[in-house]
Design a protein around this motif. Structure first.
Motif, PDB file in Angstrom:
ATOM      1  N   HIS A   1      62.943   3.023  61.471  1.00 16.19           N
ATOM      2  CA  HIS A   1      62.869   4.425  61.052  1.00 16.19           C
ATOM      3  C   HIS A   1      61.614   4.648  60.228  1.00 16.19           C
ATOM      4  N   PRO A   2      61.098   5.869  60.194  1.00 14.50           N
ATOM      5  CA  PRO A   2      59.896   6.155  59.411  1.00 14.50           C
ATOM      6  C   PRO A   2      60.184   6.031  57.917  1.00 14.50           C
ATOM      7  N   ALA A   3      59.254   5.450  57.188  1.00 11.71           N
ATOM      8  CA  ALA A   3      59.420   5.320  55.737  1.00 11.71           C
ATOM      9  C   ALA A   3      59.549   6.688  55.076  1.00 11.71           C
ATOM     10  N   ARG A   4      58.945   7.708  55.692  1.00 12.79           N
ATOM     11  CA  ARG A   4      58.962   9.038  55.093  1.00 12.79           C
ATOM     12  C   ARG A   4      60.376   9.612  54.998  1.00 12.79           C
ATOM     13  N   LEU A   5      61.337   9.042  55.710  1.00  9.28           N
ATOM     14  CA  LEU A   5      62.716   9.512  55.585  1.00  9.28           C
ATOM     15  C   LEU A   5      63.226   9.355  54.154  1.00  9.28           C
ATOM     16  N   ARG A   6      62.721   8.359  53.435  1.00  9.09           N
ATOM     17  CA  ARG A   6      63.132   8.192  52.042  1.00  9.09           C
ATOM     18  C   ARG A   6      62.665   9.386  51.203  1.00  9.09           C
ATOM     19  N   TYR A   7      61.476   9.876  51.525  1.00  4.94           N
ATOM     20  CA  TYR A   7      60.961  11.058  50.832  1.00  4.94           C
ATOM     21  C   TYR A   7      61.813  12.277  51.162  1.00  4.94           C
ATOM     22  N   GLU A   8      62.192  12.393  52.429  1.00  3.94           N
ATOM     23  CA  GLU A   8      63.038  13.512  52.848  1.00  3.94           C
ATOM     24  C   GLU A   8      64.378  13.467  52.111  1.00  3.94           C
ATOM     25  N   ARG A   9      64.953  12.265  52.012  1.00  2.00           N
ATOM     26  CA  ARG A   9      66.231  12.131  51.297  1.00  2.00           C
ATOM     27  C   ARG A   9      66.065  12.511  49.825  1.00  2.00           C
ATOM     28  N   ALA A  10      64.983  12.062  49.210  1.00  2.00           N
ATOM     29  CA  ALA A  10      64.740  12.387  47.806  1.00  2.00           C
ATOM     30  C   ALA A  10      64.653  13.893  47.600  1.00  2.00           C
TER      31      ALA A  10
ATOM     32  N   ASP B   1      69.023  10.807  40.804  1.00  3.32           N
ATOM     33  CA  ASP B   1      68.888   9.995  42.019  1.00  3.32           C
ATOM     34  C   ASP B   1      67.696  10.436  42.845  1.00  3.32           C
ATOM     35  N   GLY B   2      67.429  11.741  42.875  1.00  6.57           N
ATOM     36  CA  GLY B   2      66.271  12.233  43.607  1.00  6.57           C
ATOM     37  C   GLY B   2      64.974  11.705  43.022  1.00  6.57           C
ATOM     38  N   ALA B   3      64.874  11.703  41.689  1.00  2.00           N
ATOM     39  CA  ALA B   3      63.670  11.182  41.046  1.00  2.00           C
ATOM     40  C   ALA B   3      63.511   9.694  41.312  1.00  2.00           C
ATOM     41  N   ARG B   4      64.594   8.953  41.253  1.00  2.00           N
ATOM     42  CA  ARG B   4      64.533   7.514  41.538  1.00  2.00           C
ATOM     43  C   ARG B   4      64.046   7.259  42.960  1.00  2.00           C
TER      44      ARG B   4
ATOM     45  N   TYR C   1      59.808   5.657  46.791  1.00  6.08           N
ATOM     46  CA  TYR C   1      58.928   5.986  47.917  1.00  6.08           C
ATOM     47  C   TYR C   1      57.467   5.910  47.492  1.00  6.08           C
ATOM     48  N   ALA C   2      57.174   6.332  46.266  1.00 10.08           N
ATOM     49  CA  ALA C   2      55.795   6.276  45.775  1.00 10.08           C
ATOM     50  C   ALA C   2      55.283   4.844  45.730  1.00 10.08           C
ATOM     51  N   GLU C   3      56.162   3.900  45.395  1.00 12.35           N
ATOM     52  CA  GLU C   3      55.745   2.498  45.375  1.00 12.35           C
ATOM     53  C   GLU C   3      55.327   2.035  46.764  1.00 12.35           C
TER      54      GLU C   3
ATOM     55  N   ALA D   1      50.598   8.864  46.525  1.00  9.02           N
ATOM     56  CA  ALA D   1      51.686   8.263  45.748  1.00  9.02           C
ATOM     57  C   ALA D   1      51.764   8.891  44.361  1.00  9.02           C
ATOM     58  N   GLU D   2      50.617   9.156  43.746  1.00  9.01           N
ATOM     59  CA  GLU D   2      50.631   9.770  42.418  1.00  9.01           C
ATOM     60  C   GLU D   2      51.197  11.185  42.475  1.00  9.01           C
ATOM     61  N   ARG D   3      50.933  11.896  43.556  1.00  6.74           N
ATOM     62  CA  ARG D   3      51.519  13.234  43.702  1.00  6.74           C
ATOM     63  C   ARG D   3      53.048  13.143  43.784  1.00  6.74           C
ATOM     64  N   VAL D   4      53.547  12.124  44.492  1.00  7.09           N
ATOM     65  CA  VAL D   4      54.997  11.946  44.589  1.00  7.09           C
ATOM     66  C   VAL D   4      55.577  11.583  43.224  1.00  7.09           C
ATOM     67  N   ARG D   5      54.858  10.753  42.461  1.00  8.70           N
ATOM     68  CA  ARG D   5      55.325  10.426  41.103  1.00  8.70           C
ATOM     69  C   ARG D   5      55.392  11.692  40.248  1.00  8.70           C
TER      70      ARG D   5
END
Length: 283
Positions: A228-237, A248-251, A256-258, A268-272
């Protein structure tokens, strides 16, 4: 009628666990996975209901003639049984209903999206011993009968109509503007079918912000697929934050930023930053 609503948190967790076990099995069961998706969507679908759906597929398979002939005869036999006798088909309005992506509902309503109707065709045909596969044409899923060199295509959305080469060319041209390429006729694996169904459900929910519950369980099941695409973790967040689960969303955003930082540190910094904003909403 409003779409079905997900089950209790305890039942949802049990469904996710079973889904994860099934996708990691040596031979994932397509019908079982589709029914588990149905259980994630519909809190009224219990074990008895899932068993009843499997039994209905068995019953339909029992009504097919014994070894009717070659691939074209199999395709026509499925068309006569499912399309003509039982009226399984699709229409434009079915794209607006979540039930059109849920196998247990499709078996009852005999209506659904092309890919779910194809699942019915494949599961009934497989149980009867037919050489059948799913074929993920661009924009329109169909079924194929026979080996690659003699593949006969049928369109369950159109009641199981057996397709000529020109018909298949038109379907592909309508979706892509390009002609049919032989590479498009490769059989889809069960997990590829499941992934495409989940993508459809996520697309349905994406234009209905009030159904973020559907988007969340669909992305959580997608994350259980081996590929699955890693970006799905961002979508879930993002969904967790949207639903008010800021911690949980921030975690999840930070995790995902890591991953993202290894290839795109500015992104990644924008996601942080989004994670920090989510935590600030707790104040």
């Amino acid at each position: 009628m409003s779409p079905p609503h997900p089950p209790s948190p305890e039942r949802a967790a049990a469904v996710r666990r079973r889904f994860g076990e099934e996708v990691r099995s040596e031979r994932p069961d397509l019908a079982a996975l589709c029914l588990l998706m149905g259980a994630a969507a519909d809190g009224t679908l219990d074990e008895a209901g899932m068993d009843a759906a499997q039994q209905e597929l068995d019953r339909l398979a029992g009504e097919l003639p014994y070894r009717p002939g070659g691939p074209r005869e199999w395709a026509r036999a499925l068309c006569r049984l499912l399309g003509e006798r039982y009226g399984f088909h699709g229409a434009a309005a079915d794209y607006q209903r979540l039930e059109s992506s849920l196998l247990h509902e499709v078996l009852v309503r005999r209506r659904g999206l092309p890919i779910l109707l194809s699942v019915v065709w494949m599961e009934v045909a497989r149980r009867a011993g037919a050489p059948v596969c799913g074929v993920a044409l661009p924009g329109h899923f169909v079924v194929g009968f026979g080996a690659a060199e003699e593949l006969v295509l049928a369109d369950p959305f159109d009641g199981g109509r057996v397709l000529t080469g020109a018909d298949a060319d038109l379907l592909v041209a309508g979706a892509t503007g390009a002609p049919l390429d032989p590479s498009m006729l490769v059989p889809a694996s069960p997990l590829e079918v499941v992934s495409r169904i989940l993508n459809n459900i996520r697309a349905w929910a994406a234009v209905r912000p009030e159904r973020s519950d559907v988007a969340l369980w669909a992305v959580e099941l997608s994350l259980l697929l081996p590929s699955h695409p890693a970006r799905l973790r961002y979508e879930r967040a993002q969904l967790l934050v949207q639903r008010g689960d800021f911690v949980d969303g921030a975690r999840e955003l930070e995790a995902y930023a890591e991953v993202l930082g290894a290839v795109d540190e500015p992104a990644a910094e924008r996601v942080r930053g989004q994670a920090r904003a989510a935590r600030a909403l707790l104040n």
